[in-house]
Design a protein around this motif. Structure first.
Motif, mmCIF file in Angstrom:
data_model
loop_
_atom_site.group_PDB
_atom_site.id
_atom_site.type_symbol
_atom_site.label_atom_id
_atom_site.label_comp_id
_atom_site.label_asym_id
_atom_site.label_seq_id
_atom_site.Cartn_x
_atom_site.Cartn_y
_atom_site.Cartn_z
ATOM 1 N N SER A 53 0.776 -1.069 0.076
ATOM 2 C CA SER A 53 0.000 -0.058 -0.005
ATOM 3 C C SER A 53 0.845 1.393 -0.033
ATOM 4 C CB SER A 53 -0.779 0.094 1.387
ATOM 5 O OG SER A 53 -1.612 -1.191 1.267
ATOM 6 N N VAL A 54 2.035 1.219 0.448
ATOM 7 C CA VAL A 54 3.151 2.131 0.606
ATOM 8 C C VAL A 54 4.106 1.928 -0.051
ATOM 9 C CG1 VAL A 54 4.585 3.608 2.151
ATOM 10 C CG2 VAL A 54 2.331 2.531 3.025
ATOM 11 N N PRO A 55 4.661 2.940 -1.322
ATOM 12 C CA PRO A 55 5.799 2.633 -1.753
ATOM 13 C C PRO A 55 6.786 2.024 -1.187
ATOM 14 C CG PRO A 55 5.035 4.573 -2.201
ATOM 15 C CD PRO A 55 4.291 4.351 -1.263
ATOM 16 N N GLY A 107 9.183 -4.395 5.297
ATOM 17 C CA GLY A 107 7.865 -4.442 4.896
ATOM 18 C C GLY A 107 7.206 -3.224 4.886
ATOM 19 N N CYS A 108 5.794 -3.219 4.277
ATOM 20 C CA CYS A 108 4.931 -2.102 4.107
ATOM 21 C C CYS A 108 4.402 -1.912 5.407
ATOM 22 C CB CYS A 108 3.816 -2.470 3.329
ATOM 23 S SG CYS A 108 2.463 -1.424 3.279
ATOM 24 N N PRO A 109 4.470 -0.708 5.980
ATOM 25 C CA PRO A 109 4.329 -0.187 7.270
ATOM 26 C C PRO A 109 2.788 -0.448 7.518
ATOM 27 C CG PRO A 109 4.631 1.575 6.302
ATOM 28 C CD PRO A 109 5.039 0.666 5.303
ATOM 29 N N VAL A 110 1.766 -0.219 6.497
ATOM 30 C CA VAL A 110 0.330 -0.653 7.158
ATOM 31 C C VAL A 110 -0.023 -1.728 6.246
ATOM 32 C CG1 VAL A 110 -0.012 1.915 6.979
ATOM 33 C CG2 VAL A 110 -0.226 0.676 4.663
ATOM 34 N N CYS A 111 0.796 -2.881 5.806
ATOM 35 C CA CYS A 111 0.492 -3.976 5.447
ATOM 36 C C CYS A 111 0.701 -5.187 6.554
ATOM 37 C CB CYS A 111 1.274 -4.358 4.347
ATOM 38 S SG CYS A 111 1.010 -3.671 3.021
ATOM 39 N N ASN A 112 1.292 -4.604 7.800
ATOM 40 C CA ASN A 112 1.816 -5.627 8.911
ATOM 41 C C ASN A 112 0.289 -5.639 9.702
ATOM 42 O OD1 ASN A 112 2.316 -6.327 11.518
ATOM 43 N ND2 ASN A 112 4.637 -5.792 11.261
ATOM 44 N N LEU A 125 1.645 4.569 9.887
ATOM 45 C CA LEU A 125 2.415 5.560 9.184
ATOM 46 C C LEU A 125 3.185 6.824 10.025
ATOM 47 C CD1 LEU A 125 0.066 6.258 6.216
ATOM 48 C CD2 LEU A 125 2.162 4.992 6.232
ATOM 49 N N THR A 126 2.562 7.211 11.040
ATOM 50 C CA THR A 126 3.258 8.048 11.929
ATOM 51 C C THR A 126 4.339 7.641 12.830
ATOM 52 O OG1 THR A 126 1.095 9.253 12.046
ATOM 53 C CG2 THR A 126 2.565 9.828 13.431
ATOM 54 N N TYR A 127 4.086 6.321 13.481
ATOM 55 C CA TYR A 127 4.838 5.746 14.311
ATOM 56 C C TYR A 127 5.681 4.683 14.125
ATOM 57 C CZ TYR A 127 1.791 8.785 17.401
ATOM 58 O OH TYR A 127 1.282 9.785 17.855
ATOM 59 N N TRP A 128 5.186 3.759 13.353
ATOM 60 C CA TRP A 128 5.809 2.652 12.753
ATOM 61 C C TRP A 128 6.762 2.814 11.642
ATOM 62 C CZ3 TRP A 128 7.293 -1.835 14.778
ATOM 63 C CH2 TRP A 128 7.741 -2.947 14.081
ATOM 64 N N ALA A 129 6.436 3.696 10.612
ATOM 65 C CA ALA A 129 7.257 3.773 9.540
ATOM 66 C C ALA A 129 8.513 4.518 9.993
ATOM 67 C CB ALA A 129 6.517 4.641 8.472
ATOM 68 N N PRO A 130 8.605 5.408 10.799
ATOM 69 C CA PRO A 130 9.936 6.035 11.230
ATOM 70 C C PRO A 130 10.659 5.057 11.991
ATOM 71 C CG PRO A 130 8.192 7.441 11.700
ATOM 72 C CD PRO A 130 7.255 6.267 11.320
ATOM 73 N N VAL A 131 10.140 4.141 12.418
ATOM 74 C CA VAL A 131 10.950 3.208 13.265
ATOM 75 C C VAL A 131 11.677 1.931 12.473
ATOM 76 C CG1 VAL A 131 11.003 1.384 15.289
ATOM 77 C CG2 VAL A 131 9.824 3.555 15.714
ATOM 78 N N GLN A 132 11.098 1.757 11.341
ATOM 79 C CA GLN A 132 11.730 0.710 10.425
ATOM 80 C C GLN A 132 13.245 1.011 9.961
ATOM 81 O OE1 GLN A 132 8.254 0.865 7.646
ATOM 82 N NE2 GLN A 132 8.088 -1.281 7.876
ATOM 83 N N PRO A 133 13.515 2.162 9.673
ATOM 84 C CA PRO A 133 14.998 2.219 9.097
ATOM 85 C C PRO A 133 16.011 1.791 10.606
ATOM 86 C CG PRO A 133 14.119 4.138 8.835
ATOM 87 C CD PRO A 133 12.981 3.400 9.508
#
Length: 167
Positions: A53-55, A107-112, A125-133
């Motif tokens: 869902s997220v590139p 992984g896609c942050p909103v697919c988990n 998107l606000t909290y999980w995505a920035p932690v992924q790197p």
């Protein structure tokens, strides 16, 4: 690092130089399988079975490549010369945790589903995505540590092959 350290880049390099073609083949196949196992379901490796869902982010590619190479090396340390009971490192567990973290990182942050359940779409998107790197860095560090420990154990003092006693 001292000679008694569980890891030494110099000893690991020496162990890699002693690898035979079979170990390099296992490392290559392991790296390719890891790239597919992590990259296909996360759609970092494009395929018709999965979508995002997220590139894909730019850092997903180097994170996946480093994960694959290090996982291939760790997997290859399980073949070849046997290690004595005293020499067996715990690098296998570190490698497994590193692989799981890599999967969560790219992984896609909103697919988990778990993240969505806990945080919702905007929270993912606000909290999980920035932690992924950060998870990607942690996974590479764990895999590198696992590889160093396992390679150092391989190069430390190999167990000699048993020789039958003839009478």
């Amino acid at each position: 690092m001292s000679a008694s350290s569980p890891r030494s880049a110099r000893r690991a390099g020496l162990a890699l130089r002693e690898w035979r073609s079979g170990q390099w083949a296992v490392a290559t196949v392991g790296a390719l399988l890891t790239a597919l196992a992590v990259g296909a379901p996360t759609d970092v490796v494009p395929n018709p079975l999965f979508s995002r869902s997220v590139p894909v982010q730019w850092w997903n590619y180097p994170a996946l490549a480093l994960t694959a190479v290090l996982a291939g090396i760790v997997l290859s340390t399980f073949v070849g010369r046997p290690l004595s009971t005293r020499q067996r490192p715990d690098g296998g567990r570190l490698g497994a945790v590193g692989g799981i973290l890599s999967f969560l990182a790219v992984g896609c942050p909103v697919c988990n589903k778990l993240v969505l359940l806990l945080l919702g779409t905007s929270g993912a998107l606000t909290y999980w995505a920035p932690v992924q790197p950060l998870l990607a860095v942690a996974s590479v560090v764990l895999l590198a540590e696992a590889a160093l420990r396992r390679l150092n154990a391989q190069g430390a003092c190999p167990v000699p092959a048993s020789v039958p006693i003839s009478r």
